[in-house]
Enzyme design. Structure first.
Site, PDB file in Angstrom:
ATOM      1  N   CYS A  24       0.869  -1.162   0.058  1.00 29.16           N
ATOM      2  CA  CYS A  24      -0.074  -0.004   0.105  1.00 29.16           C
ATOM      3  C   CYS A  24       0.929   1.211  -0.122  1.00 29.16           C
ATOM      4  CB  CYS A  24      -1.061  -0.121   1.145  1.00 29.16           C
ATOM      5  SG  CYS A  24      -1.936   1.625   1.336  1.00 29.16           S
ATOM      6  N   HIS A  66      -4.355   1.054   8.390  1.00 33.40           N
ATOM      7  CA  HIS A  66      -4.729   0.855   6.876  1.00 33.40           C
ATOM      8  C   HIS A  66      -6.130   0.495   6.721  1.00 33.40           C
ATOM      9  CE1 HIS A  66      -4.850  -0.483   2.832  1.00 33.40           C
ATOM     10  NE2 HIS A  66      -5.590  -1.413   3.412  1.00 33.40           N
ATOM     11  N   ASN A 107     -13.176   9.270  -2.480  1.00 30.20           N
ATOM     12  CA  ASN A 107     -13.518   8.730  -3.407  1.00 30.20           C
ATOM     13  C   ASN A 107     -13.881   7.123  -3.017  1.00 30.20           C
ATOM     14  OD1 ASN A 107     -13.931  10.885  -5.753  1.00 30.20           O
ATOM     15  ND2 ASN A 107     -11.511  10.372  -5.790  1.00 30.20           N
ATOM     16  N   GLY A 113     -13.694   6.611  -8.722  1.00 27.76           N
ATOM     17  CA  GLY A 113     -12.208   7.608  -9.268  1.00 27.76           C
ATOM     18  C   GLY A 113     -11.344   7.288  -8.130  1.00 27.76           C
ATOM     19  N   HIS A 118      -6.059   3.193   0.257  1.00 27.52           N
ATOM     20  CA  HIS A 118      -5.871   3.524   1.664  1.00 27.52           C
ATOM     21  C   HIS A 118      -6.667   4.603   1.897  1.00 27.52           C
ATOM     22  CE1 HIS A 118      -2.969   3.782   5.218  1.00 27.52           C
ATOM     23  NE2 HIS A 118      -3.960   4.820   5.509  1.00 27.52           N
ATOM     24  N   HIS A 120      -8.515   8.062   2.463  1.00 26.82           N
ATOM     25  CA  HIS A 120      -8.027   9.403   2.438  1.00 26.82           C
ATOM     26  C   HIS A 120      -8.981  10.356   1.831  1.00 26.82           C
ATOM     27  CE1 HIS A 120      -7.320   7.550  -1.657  1.00 26.82           C
ATOM     28  NE2 HIS A 120      -7.663   8.813  -2.369  1.00 26.82           N
TER      29      HIS A 120
HETATM   30  P1  5GP Z   1      -7.848   9.014  -5.258  1.00 26.92           P
HETATM   31  O1  5GP Z   1      -7.635   8.861  -6.836  1.00 26.92           O
HETATM   32  O2  5GP Z   1      -7.568   7.420  -4.952  1.00 26.92           O
HETATM   33  O3  5GP Z   1      -9.104   9.490  -4.874  1.00 26.92           O
HETATM   34  O4  5GP Z   1      -6.780  10.082  -5.026  1.00 26.92           O
HETATM   35  C1  5GP Z   1      -5.246   9.524  -4.825  1.00 26.92           C
HETATM   36  C2  5GP Z   1      -4.544  10.453  -4.734  1.00 26.92           C
HETATM   37  O5  5GP Z   1      -3.335  10.363  -4.556  1.00 26.92           O
HETATM   38  C3  5GP Z   1      -4.531  11.116  -6.241  1.00 26.92           C
HETATM   39  O6  5GP Z   1      -5.114  12.532  -6.128  1.00 26.92           O
HETATM   40  C4  5GP Z   1      -3.023  11.202  -6.717  1.00 26.92           C
HETATM   41  O7  5GP Z   1      -2.460  12.615  -7.256  1.00 26.92           O
HETATM   42  C5  5GP Z   1      -2.381  11.280  -5.368  1.00 26.92           C
HETATM   43  N1  5GP Z   1      -1.179  10.300  -5.135  1.00 26.92           N
HETATM   44  C6  5GP Z   1      -0.933   9.235  -5.768  1.00 26.92           C
HETATM   45  N2  5GP Z   1       0.277   8.670  -5.628  1.00 26.92           N
HETATM   46  C7  5GP Z   1       1.027   9.621  -4.777  1.00 26.92           C
HETATM   47  C8  5GP Z   1       2.181   9.754  -4.141  1.00 26.92           C
HETATM   48  O8  5GP Z   1       3.160   8.978  -4.343  1.00 26.92           O
HETATM   49  N3  5GP Z   1       2.437  10.869  -3.418  1.00 26.92           N
HETATM   50  C9  5GP Z   1       1.531  11.916  -3.298  1.00 26.92           C
HETATM   51  N4  5GP Z   1       1.814  13.027  -2.369  1.00 26.92           N
HETATM   52  N5  5GP Z   1       0.312  11.727  -3.955  1.00 26.92           N
HETATM   53  C10 5GP Z   1      -0.030  10.707  -4.494  1.00 26.92           C
HETATM   54 ZN    ZN Z   2      -2.382   1.250   3.631  1.00 28.04          ZN
END
Ligand code: 5GP
Ligand code: ZN
Length: 134
Positions: A24, A66, A107, A113, A118, A120
Site C-alpha cells: 500500500c 490501513h 472517492n 475514481g 488506503h 484518504h
Molecule cells: P484517489 O484517486 O484515490 O481519490 O486519490 C489518490 C490521490 O493520490 C491522487 O490525487 C494522486 O494524485 C495522489 N497520489 C498518488 N500517488 C501519490 C504519491 O506518491 N504521493 C502523493 N503525495 N500523492 C499521490
Molecule cells: Zn495502507
C-alpha cells in the site's frame, strides 16, 4: 507531535502501524518509507500535499491505520476515533492554509475514481469549486 525516528539507525519497522500493508502506497508514506510533503502529523493521522494538485491547495489526510476506503469503516470505537482524528486534522490544516472555503472529497471504489486503496480525504481550496463535481 512527531513520530519521526529519534535515531536514524533504528529499524524502519518501528514506524509501521500494526495494520501496515506492504503493497500500500499510503501505508509506506505513513511509515516514512516513501517521501511526502507533510503539513501535519500526529499519532493517528498524517496530511501531505497531493503529488498531482488539482487546486492551489490540494492536501490528502490519511490515518496511519490501513483501511481501504469508507466502505471499511464500522461503528466501532477505533473507526469513530479515526474519523474524528481525520476531520480534526482537516480543520486544522484548512485553518493553517488560511483558505476561506474548502472542499473535502473521498472517492470510494474505482468507479468513483479511487486510485489508492488506503482511505484518504482530499482537501481542495484556492479556486472556485464547480458543482456537481465531474
Ligand atoms: P484517489 O484517486 O484515490 O481519490 O486519490 C489518490 C490521490 O493520490 C491522487 O490525487 C494522486 O494524485 C495522489 N497520489 C498518488 N500517488 C501519490 C504519491 O506518491 N504521493 C502523493 N503525495 N500523492 C499521490
Ligand atoms: Zn495502507
Amino acid at each position: 507531535m512527531s513520530r519521526r525516528r529519534a535515531f536514524p539507525y533504528a529499524p524502519l519497522v518501528a514506524d509501521r502501524d500494526p495494520s501496515y500493508e506492504p503493497g500500500c502506497l499510503f501505508c509506506r508514506i505513513a511509515a516514512d518509507e516513501l517521501p511526502s510533503d507533510r503539513v501535519y502529523e500526529n499519532e493517528a493521522v498524517i496530511v501531505f500535499r497531493d503529488i498531482n494538485p488539482r487546486a492551489p491547495t490540494h492536501l490528502l489526510a490519511i490515518p496511519r491505520r490501513h483501511l481501504a476506503s469508507v466502505d471499511d469503516l464500522t461503528d466501532a470505537d477505533p473507526d469513530r476515533d479515526t474519523l474524528a482524528a481525520l476531520f480534526a486534522a482537516l480543520r486544522s490544516v484548512a485553518a493553517d492554509a488560511g483558505v476561506r472555503g474548502y472542499r473535502i472529497v473521498t472517492n470510494v471504489g474505482p468507479d468513483a475514481g479511487q486510485s489508492v486503496f488506503h482511505i484518504h480525504f482530499h482537501l481542495l481550496a484556492g479556486r472556485t469549486m464547480l458543482w456537481p463535481p465531474g
